[in-house]
Design an enzyme around this catalytic site. Structure first.
Site, short mmCIF file in Angstrom:
data_model
loop_
_atom_site.label_atom_id
_atom_site.label_comp_id
_atom_site.label_asym_id
_atom_site.label_seq_id
_atom_site.Cartn_x
_atom_site.Cartn_y
_atom_site.Cartn_z
N GLU A 1 9.63 23.02 -14.79
CA GLU A 1 10.30 22.24 -13.74
C GLU A 1 9.52 20.96 -13.41
O GLU A 1 9.13 20.75 -12.27
CB GLU A 1 10.28 23.08 -12.47
CG GLU A 1 11.59 23.54 -11.96
CD GLU A 1 11.39 24.55 -10.82
OE1 GLU A 1 12.27 25.37 -10.65
OE2 GLU A 1 10.36 24.50 -10.11
N GLY B 1 8.58 17.21 -12.37
CA GLY B 1 9.20 16.09 -11.66
C GLY B 1 8.38 14.85 -11.93
O GLY B 1 8.75 13.99 -12.74
N ARG C 1 2.48 7.81 0.11
CA ARG C 1 1.48 8.69 -0.51
C ARG C 1 0.03 8.36 -0.16
O ARG C 1 -0.75 9.26 0.10
CB ARG C 1 1.70 8.77 -2.02
CG ARG C 1 3.12 9.28 -2.39
CD ARG C 1 3.27 9.64 -3.86
NE ARG C 1 2.49 10.82 -4.20
CZ ARG C 1 1.33 10.79 -4.78
NH1 ARG C 1 0.80 9.63 -5.15
NH2 ARG C 1 0.67 11.91 -5.02
N TYR D 1 -1.51 11.51 1.53
CA TYR D 1 -2.37 12.34 0.66
C TYR D 1 -3.63 11.61 0.21
O TYR D 1 -4.27 12.04 -0.75
CB TYR D 1 -1.63 12.74 -0.62
CG TYR D 1 -0.21 13.19 -0.45
CD1 TYR D 1 0.10 14.37 0.21
CD2 TYR D 1 0.84 12.45 -1.01
CE1 TYR D 1 1.41 14.79 0.32
CE2 TYR D 1 2.16 12.86 -0.90
CZ TYR D 1 2.44 14.04 -0.23
OH TYR D 1 3.74 14.44 -0.11
N CYS E 1 2.76 -1.17 11.27
CA CYS E 1 1.88 -1.10 12.43
C CYS E 1 1.20 0.25 12.48
O CYS E 1 1.54 1.12 13.30
CB CYS E 1 2.69 -1.34 13.71
SG CYS E 1 3.34 -2.99 13.69
N GLU E 2 0.29 0.43 11.58
CA GLU E 2 -0.36 1.73 11.41
C GLU E 2 -1.64 1.45 10.61
O GLU E 2 -1.57 0.87 9.52
CB GLU E 2 0.58 2.61 10.58
CG GLU E 2 0.30 4.07 10.56
CD GLU E 2 0.98 4.80 11.71
OE1 GLU E 2 0.36 5.73 12.22
OE2 GLU E 2 2.09 4.42 12.11
N1 LLP Z 1 9.20 22.91 -8.67
C1 LLP Z 1 9.02 23.19 -7.37
C2 LLP Z 1 9.50 24.44 -6.83
C3 LLP Z 1 8.37 22.27 -6.55
O1 LLP Z 1 8.18 22.56 -5.26
C4 LLP Z 1 7.92 21.05 -7.09
C5 LLP Z 1 7.25 20.06 -6.24
C6 LLP Z 1 8.16 20.79 -8.44
C7 LLP Z 1 8.79 21.77 -9.21
C8 LLP Z 1 7.76 19.52 -9.11
O2 LLP Z 1 6.42 19.24 -9.05
P1 LLP Z 1 5.85 18.01 -9.91
O3 LLP Z 1 6.10 18.33 -11.35
O4 LLP Z 1 6.57 16.80 -9.52
O5 LLP Z 1 4.42 17.98 -9.57
N2 LLP Z 1 5.37 14.61 -2.29
C9 LLP Z 1 4.23 15.10 -3.04
C10 LLP Z 1 4.63 16.11 -4.08
C11 LLP Z 1 5.34 17.30 -3.51
C12 LLP Z 1 5.76 18.26 -4.58
C13 LLP Z 1 6.56 19.36 -4.03
N3 LLP Z 1 7.06 20.25 -5.00
C14 LLP Z 1 3.51 13.92 -3.66
O6 LLP Z 1 3.91 12.79 -3.45
O7 LLP Z 1 2.50 14.10 -4.34
#
Ligand code: LLP
Length: 424
Positions: A277, A279, A316, A320, A347-348
């Site tokens: 999965e 992203g 980000r 983070y 403004c932060e």
């Molecule tokens: N599958 C599930 C169930 C997830 O919760 C996530 C990400 C992914 C797959 C995909 O993860 P990836 O391959 O993209 O690392 N906003 C944060 C990242 C939050 C990810 C949440 N879940 C950031 O900007 O780093």
């Protein structure tokens, strides 16, 4: 020579569309999808890859993902709606999330999506009720808490023991919920899902979670319950700065497949379908954000170059402490001798996009490109300070296409109302 992105001149793009502007390279997105095809889907049979659309989703992105033969992971009614509107094949959609609402589950059931990844017992109650009313049977996986620690930012670690996601592995919890599903007339129990965390450069959390899942699968087999699907989540890390020790996808997937295949053989288990999965890994490095440099000043020991965007288009760094690298698009040939901090316009005080980066000596009006901004930027954008959300352009082999128009001021107040007594 100005910076080119998928053979498009970034200065021309900035002039044509204005800044801030998200620019995605279609070629780079497709390259990543093809690596997934070659190093995973074609290499091992009975495998599937679904794009975690929370990283970046628009209707056009659904089209690219569909054309590349991947499925789609959604985590909200809004993401599912986007996929429906794009005509994405619903059998290739899976639905994650730790608190899906009744409306969201109904939408998923109405459209007969491929898999619902059930996070908890309450969700199973809701889903069974909805399926009963609609006379449908849905295929489900259960998301488990694999109790696998990760070395990533605490906010993007999801598989540790006290995580808010998933079902704990206590026998009285996990076996009873799985048995409920197996006995249900309204859901088909298909398998197990976990996701350990995000932006990982070490495979040990995946391998750890996989071994725990394999033991669970064997225990289930001993109770005559077959696991057909094993979803090992995403989380594969990408390059933001040279501090990132990026590994190829195969570094994660080869040992994962090996321990799965060995364990199944040793324990006389049929190897389940393995699903990944990713992203960020697909979209992150395909994206840049273009900004125009405005005020330049030195306060104390810091030299700031200020840009016309910041935390509303990329939260980000503030959220983070994420790090980025950047170039001045019109000064690629100049030496990077100036130590500056790239400051956003919000403004932060935390709105510093890049702290302490060497760049060529910038001038107001220059165009700055921040790299690796394809993932979790546009998808996390907000209207803080009533700043319109920038547009998204797709660059491909020298051509550019609008994926999302930039918001206008009128978009900002489109849903606002003034009660009549205030109009007098
Ligand atoms: N599958 C599930 C169930 C997830 O919760 C996530 C990400 C992914 C797959 C995909 O993860 P990836 O391959 O993209 O690392 N906003 C944060 C990242 C939050 C990810 C949440 N879940 C950031 O900007 O780093």
């Amino acid at each position: 020579m100005n910076l080119l992105w998928d053979k498009c001149d970034t200065l021309e793009l900035a002039k044509k569309y204005g800044t801030p502007l998200y620019v995605l390279s279609e070629t780079k997105i497709r390259e990543r999808c093809r690596i997934i095809q070659d190093d995973f889907l074609k290499k091992y049979d009975n495998t599937k890859a679904v794009y975690a659309s929370k990283a970046f989703l628009t209707t056009a992105m659904c089209k690219i993902i569909e054309k590349e033969g991947l499925g789609l992971d959604v985590v909200s009614g809004g993401e599912l709606y986007t996929a429906i509107q794009a005509g994405f094949p619903m059998a290739m959609v899976e639905f994650n999330g730790n608190n899906k609402t009744i409306d969201e589950l109904e939408l998923a059931v109405n459209h007969e999506i491929g898999r619902i990844i059930v996070d908890n017992a309450y969700e199973l109650d809701l889903l069974e009720k909805i399926c009963k009313e609609k006379n449908k049977v849905m295929d489900i996986l259960f998301r488990i808490v694999p109790e696998a620690d990760t070395d990533t930012h605490e906010y993007i670690s999801t598989g540790h023991k006290s995580s808010k996601f998933g079902i704990n592995l206590l026998p009285e919890t996990i076996f009873s919920i799985i048995k409920r599903a197996v006995d249900s007339d309204y859901v088909n129990f298909k398998g197990i899902h976990f996701h350990v965390g995000s932006q990982l450069h070490d495979n040990k959390s995946h391998l750890n979670a996989i071994s725990k899942t394999l033991h669970l699968i064997k225990d289930l087999k001993d109770q005559n319950i077959t696991v057909e699907d094993m979803n090992i989540g995403g989380g594969f890390g990408i390059h933001y700065t040279d501090d990132d020790q990026v590994k190829p996808l195969a570094y994660f997937l080869e040992p994962s497949m090996k321990i799965i295949e060995d364990y199944c053989q040793e324990n006389d288990l049929e190897r389940p379908m393995i699903i990944i999965e990713p992203g960020r890994w697909i979209i992150g490095e395909a994206g840049i954000t273009l900004y125009t440099v405005g005020a330049i000043k030195t306060n104390g020991d810091k030299k700031y170059i200020s840009i016309d965007g910041g935390m509303s288009d990329n939260i980000r760094p503030s959220l983070y402490q994420a790090k980025y690298h950047a170039d001045i698009c019109n000064r690629l040939d100049e030496d990077k001798t100036d130590l500056v901090t790239v400051s956003g316009k919000f403004c932060e005080s935390s709105d510093l996009l890049i702290r302490d980066i060497y760049l060529p000596k910038a001038q107001s009006g220059d165009i700055l490109a921040v790299y690796s901004t394809g993932a979790y930027t546009y998808s996390m954008a907000c209207n803080y300070n009533k700043q319109p959300i920038p547009g998204v352009v797709l660059a491909c082999e020298g051509k550019d296409y609008v994926l999302v128009k930039k918001q206008t001021f009128s978009d900002l107040i489109r849903n606002e109302c003034i009660p009549s007594h205030l109009e007098e």
